[in-house]
Design a protein around this motif. Structure first.
Motif, mmCIF file in Angstrom:
data_model
loop_
_atom_site.group_PDB
_atom_site.id
_atom_site.type_symbol
_atom_site.label_atom_id
_atom_site.label_comp_id
_atom_site.label_asym_id
_atom_site.label_seq_id
_atom_site.Cartn_x
_atom_site.Cartn_y
_atom_site.Cartn_z
ATOM 1 N N ARG A 176 0.802 -1.229 0.000
ATOM 2 C CA ARG A 176 0.000 0.000 0.000
ATOM 3 C C ARG A 176 0.832 1.277 0.000
ATOM 4 N NH1 ARG A 176 -5.036 -1.568 0.773
ATOM 5 N NH2 ARG A 176 -5.355 -3.593 1.774
ATOM 6 N N GLU A 177 2.126 1.167 0.293
ATOM 7 C CA GLU A 177 2.908 2.393 0.473
ATOM 8 C C GLU A 177 4.359 2.178 0.091
ATOM 9 O OE1 GLU A 177 2.610 4.826 4.299
ATOM 10 O OE2 GLU A 177 4.596 3.882 4.515
ATOM 11 N N PHE A 178 4.922 3.145 -0.640
ATOM 12 C CA PHE A 178 6.367 3.242 -0.823
ATOM 13 C C PHE A 178 6.876 4.331 0.113
ATOM 14 C CE2 PHE A 178 5.544 1.935 -5.443
ATOM 15 C CZ PHE A 178 5.762 0.599 -5.179
ATOM 16 N N HIS A 179 7.816 3.961 0.974
ATOM 17 C CA HIS A 179 8.407 4.908 1.927
ATOM 18 C C HIS A 179 9.785 5.274 1.378
ATOM 19 C CE1 HIS A 179 9.113 6.237 6.265
ATOM 20 N NE2 HIS A 179 10.280 6.406 5.675
ATOM 21 N N ILE A 180 9.925 6.499 0.861
ATOM 22 C CA ILE A 180 11.134 6.882 0.126
ATOM 23 C C ILE A 180 11.905 7.953 0.886
ATOM 24 C CG2 ILE A 180 12.038 7.791 -2.040
ATOM 25 C CD1 ILE A 180 9.379 6.890 -3.348
ATOM 26 N N THR A 181 13.143 7.636 1.237
ATOM 27 C CA THR A 181 14.073 8.621 1.779
ATOM 28 C C THR A 181 15.412 8.417 1.093
ATOM 29 O OG1 THR A 181 14.544 7.116 3.619
ATOM 30 C CG2 THR A 181 12.992 8.885 4.049
ATOM 31 N N GLY A 182 16.292 9.383 1.258
ATOM 32 C CA GLY A 182 17.588 9.231 0.617
ATOM 33 C C GLY A 182 18.467 10.440 0.844
ATOM 34 N N GLY A 183 19.549 10.512 0.090
ATOM 35 C CA GLY A 183 20.496 11.606 0.228
ATOM 36 C C GLY A 183 20.027 12.872 -0.451
ATOM 37 N N HIS A 184 20.648 13.984 -0.036
ATOM 38 C CA HIS A 184 20.434 15.270 -0.707
ATOM 39 C C HIS A 184 21.475 15.347 -1.829
ATOM 40 C CE1 HIS A 184 18.522 17.235 3.143
ATOM 41 N NE2 HIS A 184 18.157 15.985 2.971
ATOM 42 N N ASN A 185 21.151 14.778 -2.968
ATOM 43 C CA ASN A 185 22.116 14.634 -4.062
ATOM 44 C C ASN A 185 22.086 15.871 -4.955
ATOM 45 O OD1 ASN A 185 23.637 13.936 -6.280
ATOM 46 N ND2 ASN A 185 22.782 11.879 -6.481
ATOM 47 N N PRO A 186 23.125 16.725 -4.884
ATOM 48 C CA PRO A 186 23.121 17.954 -5.674
ATOM 49 C C PRO A 186 23.576 17.759 -7.116
ATOM 50 C CG PRO A 186 25.113 17.860 -4.367
ATOM 51 C CD PRO A 186 24.339 16.608 -4.043
ATOM 52 N N HIS A 187 23.920 16.505 -7.464
ATOM 53 C CA HIS A 187 24.446 16.228 -8.797
ATOM 54 C C HIS A 187 23.350 15.881 -9.801
ATOM 55 C CE1 HIS A 187 28.466 16.373 -7.059
ATOM 56 N NE2 HIS A 187 28.012 15.593 -6.094
ATOM 57 N N VAL A 188 22.115 15.840 -9.326
ATOM 58 C CA VAL A 188 20.962 15.659 -10.217
ATOM 59 C C VAL A 188 19.990 16.805 -9.968
ATOM 60 C CG1 VAL A 188 21.144 13.145 -10.433
ATOM 61 C CG2 VAL A 188 19.873 14.114 -8.515
ATOM 62 N N PRO A 189 19.194 17.193 -10.973
ATOM 63 C CA PRO A 189 18.283 18.321 -10.796
ATOM 64 C C PRO A 189 17.010 17.904 -10.055
ATOM 65 C CG PRO A 189 18.074 17.454 -13.013
ATOM 66 C CD PRO A 189 19.189 16.682 -12.358
ATOM 67 N N PHE A 190 16.242 18.899 -9.644
ATOM 68 C CA PHE A 190 14.960 18.640 -8.993
ATOM 69 C C PHE A 190 14.077 17.763 -9.869
ATOM 70 C CE2 PHE A 190 10.579 20.507 -8.015
ATOM 71 C CZ PHE A 190 10.349 19.639 -6.960
ATOM 72 N N ASP A 191 14.170 17.935 -11.177
ATOM 73 C CA ASP A 191 13.348 17.136 -12.109
ATOM 74 C C ASP A 191 13.589 15.638 -11.938
ATOM 75 O OD1 ASP A 191 12.166 19.359 -13.135
ATOM 76 O OD2 ASP A 191 13.351 19.426 -14.985
ATOM 77 N N TYR A 192 14.794 15.255 -11.513
ATOM 78 C CA TYR A 192 15.081 13.830 -11.267
ATOM 79 C C TYR A 192 14.150 13.280 -10.199
ATOM 80 C CZ TYR A 192 17.439 9.829 -9.127
ATOM 81 O OH TYR A 192 17.705 8.594 -8.580
#
Length: 356
Positions: free
Chosen positions: A100-116
């Protein structure tokens, strides 16, 4: 203690001084009894869980928080940034029927744009339309605002339009600047974290809030953290659950002295229930507590046991000893074993099935 018990009995709000008295007391059973009473007033004997899966698209991060052992620098061994197609492969291999749910967390990756980040939310929602996407902490939203030049509101609206359902509760750590400076929390300030949550609630979102305790914070700072969340909840009513998480050591082989004492874990769960009186649920996060202490926490004010998770990475990168996930049957067993009623829920605490 009797004065505080009388306040709890009459539904009166506890002060910071009341919280300090409870933290400094060794009468754990009385504190737990009060918290259990407060919880049952809100939730009866029901304890909630969800069939969910933790996903991590990238561990590359610009921040260097002292407590984190998950992050990597770009190009460092073990660093990764996944495409949606790579994540689909993982999901299809591991997902259970009824997810029922995807729980998504991760790094603050500045090498990809917000669009990623927008792109993978949209891709997940298109491929798994029945699954709620719980993604990104308030600290990540502040990071997205910086790299995109958009306001918090516009960042959140863009993600909502892509299919986001709610924010995760992380990035709060301890909401005082002394702590954040000392621990090198190279991300959103306390005020920024709260402002993102305020903005999300203003858009009609229901969100989550955590606290990372057991390192260099004072007992007073834990209580300030709880009170700041309580004040925002008074204002917006947007938080679904409060999740106190014990900090993990750097290694699974770390000795007992490097871990938060079980006594402190139970006391913090109970005091959270008593102090944060306007958020309906307190979560006992089995990943950090372990399964058996989680069972006991259900009599100390907790009404949520989280979910199946499948393969948790962040706490285990920091030395958690718990399983990486549990099956639905194991969660039902865990809750029933504590003398409580398991309730399968969706992300927003709508009841799916009650296991009487």
């Amino acid at each position: 203690m009797q004065e505080i018990a009388t306040k709890v009995e009459h539904g009166e709000r506890l002060t910071l001084e009341d919280g300090l008295f409870l933290y400094q007391s060794d009468d754990l059973l009385s504190i737990g009894q009060m918290a259990d009473k407060a919880n049952q007033r809100l939730n009866g004997k029901k304890v909630y869980f969800i069939e969910n899966m933790s996903l991590y698209f990238t561990n590359v991060c610009e921040a260097h928080c002292a407590f984190c052992h998950f992050r990597r620098d770009e190009g460092e061994e073990g660093a990764y940034t996944l495409t949606p197609e790579q994540m689909f492969e993982f999901i299809d291999k591991h997902q259970q029927e009824g997810m029922r749910e995807f729980h998504i967390t991760g790094g603050h990756n500045p090498h990809v744009p917000f669009d990623y980040y927008v792109g993978y939310v949209k891709a997940l929602k298109e491929r798994y339309p029945h699954v709620t996407i719980k993604a990104h902490t308030a600290a990540e939203i502040e990071f997205f605002s910086r790299i995109s030049g958009l306001s918090y509101k516009d960042v959140l609206q863009t993600l909502l339009d892509a299919g986001l359902g709610t924010l995760t509760g992380g990035g709060a750590e301890i909401l005082t600047e002394r702590y954040r400076e000392k621990m090198g929390v190279g991300k959103a300030t306390s005020d920024q974290w709260l402002e993102v949550q305020r903005t999300a609630h203003g858009l009609g979102m229901k969100t989550h809030a955590t606290m990372l305790y057991g390192s260099i914070e004072t007992l007073e700072e834990r209580l300030i953290h709880m009170i700041r969340l309580r004040e925002l909840q008074d204002e917006t009513g947007g938080f679904l659950v409060f999740i106190p998480n014990a900090v993990q050591p750097a290694s699974v082989n770390a000795g007992i002295k490097r871990r938060v004492a079980a006594f402190d874990d139970l006391k913090t769960i109970a005091i959270s229930r008593l102090m944060v009186d306007n958020i309906q649920h307190i979560k006992a996060y089995f990943i950090n507590l372990g399964t058996q202490l989680t069972q006991i926490a259900l009599s100390f004010g907790a009404s949520d046991a989280h979910g199946t998770i499948v393969k948790e990475k962040i706490s285990h990168a920091a030395g958690a000893l718990s399983p990486e996930g549990l099956t639905k049957e194991e969660l039902v067993w865990l809750i029933k074993g504590a003398g409580r009623i398991p309730v399968e829920r969706d992300t927003f605490y709508n009841e799916i099935k009650v296991y009487e």
